[in-house]
Motif scaffolding. Sequence first.
Motif, PDB file in Angstrom:
ATOM      1  N   SER A  41       0.868  -1.165   0.000  1.00 46.35           N
ATOM      2  CA  SER A  41       0.000   0.000   0.000  1.00 46.35           C
ATOM      3  C   SER A  41       0.908   1.219   0.000  1.00 46.35           C
ATOM      4  N   GLU A  42       0.696   2.168   0.911  1.00 48.55           N
ATOM      5  CA  GLU A  42       1.631   3.294   0.988  1.00 48.55           C
ATOM      6  C   GLU A  42       2.997   2.814   1.451  1.00 48.55           C
ATOM      7  N   ASN A  43       3.008   1.742   2.231  1.00 49.50           N
ATOM      8  CA  ASN A  43       4.244   1.092   2.647  1.00 49.50           C
ATOM      9  C   ASN A  43       4.169  -0.366   2.206  1.00 49.50           C
ATOM     10  N   ILE A  44       5.313  -1.034   2.176  1.00 48.67           N
ATOM     11  CA  ILE A  44       5.359  -2.450   1.794  1.00 48.67           C
ATOM     12  C   ILE A  44       5.803  -3.246   3.014  1.00 48.67           C
ATOM     13  N   LEU A  45       5.017  -4.250   3.363  1.00 50.26           N
ATOM     14  CA  LEU A  45       5.302  -5.082   4.526  1.00 50.26           C
ATOM     15  C   LEU A  45       5.696  -6.484   4.086  1.00 50.26           C
ATOM     16  N   TYR A  46       6.750  -7.010   4.717  1.00 52.36           N
ATOM     17  CA  TYR A  46       7.210  -8.376   4.465  1.00 52.36           C
ATOM     18  C   TYR A  46       7.206  -9.159   5.778  1.00 52.36           C
ATOM     19  N   ARG A  47       6.804 -10.413   5.690  1.00 52.38           N
ATOM     20  CA  ARG A  47       6.972 -11.321   6.826  1.00 52.38           C
ATOM     21  C   ARG A  47       8.302 -12.057   6.660  1.00 52.38           C
ATOM     22  N   LEU A  48       9.108 -12.076   7.728  1.00 54.62           N
ATOM     23  CA  LEU A  48      10.400 -12.743   7.723  1.00 54.62           C
ATOM     24  C   LEU A  48      10.392 -13.876   8.742  1.00 54.62           C
ATOM     25  N   ASP A  49      11.343 -14.759   8.613  1.00 55.27           N
ATOM     26  CA  ASP A  49      11.511 -15.799   9.628  1.00 55.27           C
ATOM     27  C   ASP A  49      11.764 -15.156  10.988  1.00 55.27           C
ATOM     28  N   GLY A  50      11.403 -15.880  12.042  1.00 54.26           N
ATOM     29  CA  GLY A  50      11.634 -15.366  13.383  1.00 54.26           C
ATOM     30  C   GLY A  50      10.536 -14.453  13.877  1.00 54.26           C
ATOM     31  N   ALA A  51       9.347 -14.538  13.235  1.00 53.06           N
ATOM     32  CA  ALA A  51       8.197 -13.706  13.636  1.00 53.06           C
ATOM     33  C   ALA A  51       8.525 -12.216  13.573  1.00 53.06           C
ATOM     34  N   ILE A  52       9.186 -11.831  12.459  1.00 44.12           N
ATOM     35  CA  ILE A  52       9.564 -10.433  12.225  1.00 44.12           C
ATOM     36  C   ILE A  52       8.816  -9.903  11.006  1.00 44.12           C
ATOM     37  N   VAL A  53       8.374  -8.655  11.080  1.00 44.62           N
ATOM     38  CA  VAL A  53       7.786  -7.973   9.932  1.00 44.62           C
ATOM     39  C   VAL A  53       8.688  -6.792   9.573  1.00 44.62           C
ATOM     40  N   ALA A  54       9.109  -6.743   8.322  1.00 42.11           N
ATOM     41  CA  ALA A  54       9.911  -5.618   7.818  1.00 42.11           C
ATOM     42  C   ALA A  54       8.984  -4.662   7.084  1.00 42.11           C
ATOM     43  N   ARG A  55       9.188  -3.380   7.319  1.00 40.00           N
ATOM     44  CA  ARG A  55       8.318  -2.350   6.734  1.00 40.00           C
ATOM     45  C   ARG A  55       9.175  -1.385   5.927  1.00 40.00           C
ATOM     46  N   ILE A  56       8.909  -1.307   4.628  1.00 37.77           N
ATOM     47  CA  ILE A  56       9.633  -0.400   3.749  1.00 37.77           C
ATOM     48  C   ILE A  56       8.761   0.823   3.502  1.00 37.77           C
ATOM     49  N   ALA A  57       9.233   1.972   3.926  1.00 33.36           N
ATOM     50  CA  ALA A  57       8.469   3.212   3.786  1.00 33.36           C
ATOM     51  C   ALA A  57       8.685   3.823   2.410  1.00 33.36           C
ATOM     52  N   ARG A  58       7.829   4.755   2.056  1.00 29.75           N
ATOM     53  CA  ARG A  58       7.996   5.509   0.822  1.00 29.75           C
ATOM     54  C   ARG A  58       9.317   6.272   0.858  1.00 29.75           C
ATOM     55  N   SER A  59       9.800   6.636  -0.295  1.00 29.07           N
ATOM     56  CA  SER A  59      11.059   7.370  -0.380  1.00 29.07           C
ATOM     57  C   SER A  59      10.989   8.667   0.410  1.00 29.07           C
ATOM     58  N   GLY A  60      12.078   8.982   1.117  1.00 28.62           N
ATOM     59  CA  GLY A  60      12.167  10.252   1.819  1.00 28.62           C
ATOM     60  C   GLY A  60      11.483  10.299   3.171  1.00 28.62           C
ATOM     61  N   GLN A  61      11.135   9.144   3.746  1.00 29.73           N
ATOM     62  CA  GLN A  61      10.394   9.107   5.007  1.00 29.73           C
ATOM     63  C   GLN A  61      11.266   8.694   6.195  1.00 29.73           C
ATOM     64  N   GLU A  62      12.575   8.968   6.114  1.00 36.93           N
ATOM     65  CA  GLU A  62      13.472   8.541   7.190  1.00 36.93           C
ATOM     66  C   GLU A  62      13.099   9.154   8.534  1.00 36.93           C
ATOM     67  N   SER A  63      12.835  10.462   8.557  1.00 40.64           N
ATOM     68  CA  SER A  63      12.532  11.103   9.840  1.00 40.64           C
ATOM     69  C   SER A  63      11.234  10.571  10.424  1.00 40.64           C
ATOM     70  N   ALA A  64      10.245  10.315   9.574  1.00 40.93           N
ATOM     71  CA  ALA A  64       8.974   9.761  10.051  1.00 40.93           C
ATOM     72  C   ALA A  64       9.173   8.356  10.604  1.00 40.93           C
ATOM     73  N   ALA A  65      10.002   7.549   9.937  1.00 40.91           N
ATOM     74  CA  ALA A  65      10.260   6.192  10.407  1.00 40.91           C
ATOM     75  C   ALA A  65      11.025   6.213  11.728  1.00 40.91           C
ATOM     76  N   ARG A  66      11.969   7.130  11.841  1.00 41.77           N
ATOM     77  CA  ARG A  66      12.734   7.245  13.089  1.00 41.77           C
ATOM     78  C   ARG A  66      11.807   7.644  14.244  1.00 41.77           C
ATOM     79  N   ARG A  67      10.882   8.566  13.955  1.00 46.72           N
ATOM     80  CA  ARG A  67       9.921   8.981  14.975  1.00 46.72           C
ATOM     81  C   ARG A  67       8.985   7.824  15.341  1.00 46.72           C
ATOM     82  N   GLU A  68       8.578   7.048  14.346  1.00 44.72           N
ATOM     83  CA  GLU A  68       7.675   5.923  14.611  1.00 44.72           C
ATOM     84  C   GLU A  68       8.328   4.897  15.536  1.00 44.72           C
ATOM     85  N   VAL A  69       9.603   4.612  15.320  1.00 42.84           N
ATOM     86  CA  VAL A  69      10.328   3.693  16.202  1.00 42.84           C
ATOM     87  C   VAL A  69      10.384   4.255  17.618  1.00 42.84           C
ATOM     88  N   ALA A  70      10.679   5.552  17.725  1.00 41.68           N
ATOM     89  CA  ALA A  70      10.758   6.185  19.049  1.00 41.68           C
ATOM     90  C   ALA A  70       9.407   6.163  19.750  1.00 41.68           C
TER      91      ALA A  70
END
Length: 297
Positions: free
Chosen positions: A30-59
Amino acid sequence: MSMDPADSVLRRACAVAGVDCANATVLNRSENILYRLDGAIVARIARSGQESAARREVAVAEWLEAEGISAVRTVPGLDQPVVVEQHAVTFWKELPPHRPGTPAQIAGALRQLHALSLPVGIELGELDPFVRLDQRIDGAITVSSTDRDWMRDHLAELRKRWDERPSGLPRCVVHGDAWSGNVVATDDGTIVMLDLERTSVGPPEWDTVHTAIKFKTLGQISAQAYQSFCEVYGSDVTEWEGYELLRDLREFRMTTMAAQSAANIPADREQADHRIACLQGKFGPRPWSGWHPVPSR
């Protein structure tokens, strides 16, 4: 894995983070791409240029965990986000089986969130109800030029109304996108908030209006269910004089999302056109039927 550009970003990010992606599978595009990985992990790839938003989301996720608020959790021990070709990649603990939250469950989660004091050391920023709307309209290539002109005019009107909005409940931390898919219930009854990228400081009514729309605009929940939402939360946003503004903003965001999706998924073109026609009054007064989730599955 294929040579899809997102797959390449995922491989490189996982190599930096030390996470295995050999068996990665796509969960959602969708606006982001989600992948399921081994180890019950989900990786989330944000749209280009969203580093600050992703950093804030983690915080924000780490702050909510410290506050005892049930929300999606980051994978511990990783320096996040990992940025690859301007795409911020974050890693999250996969949730156990879950379903969309009920109106009462959403109300309870929002009441907890809205009661929190502002966090120290996290720059949440002010709620921006207009984020990416101009870009969505510009990219709505399946929408007629006449309708796109109407959308631009409607957006300008909404901006003016927002600048003149009435006061309401005290500003607080808001989720930003509190629909039932982002507040879910696990099988053991735990209520979990997801998708924290819009978390910011703003009017709490922005979070509660989505459930009101499910009732009054779309007719997708019953009067009893909506009443339970209001009772648990402690107020009814539809009784506030600013309700129609926030309703119109939310409906417009939902419409531009469909238009954005239709540019890449032909099956969503009819949905985008239907939503625009509803906003233009071509299907009479609310509630409107025929609003279906996008992107199409």
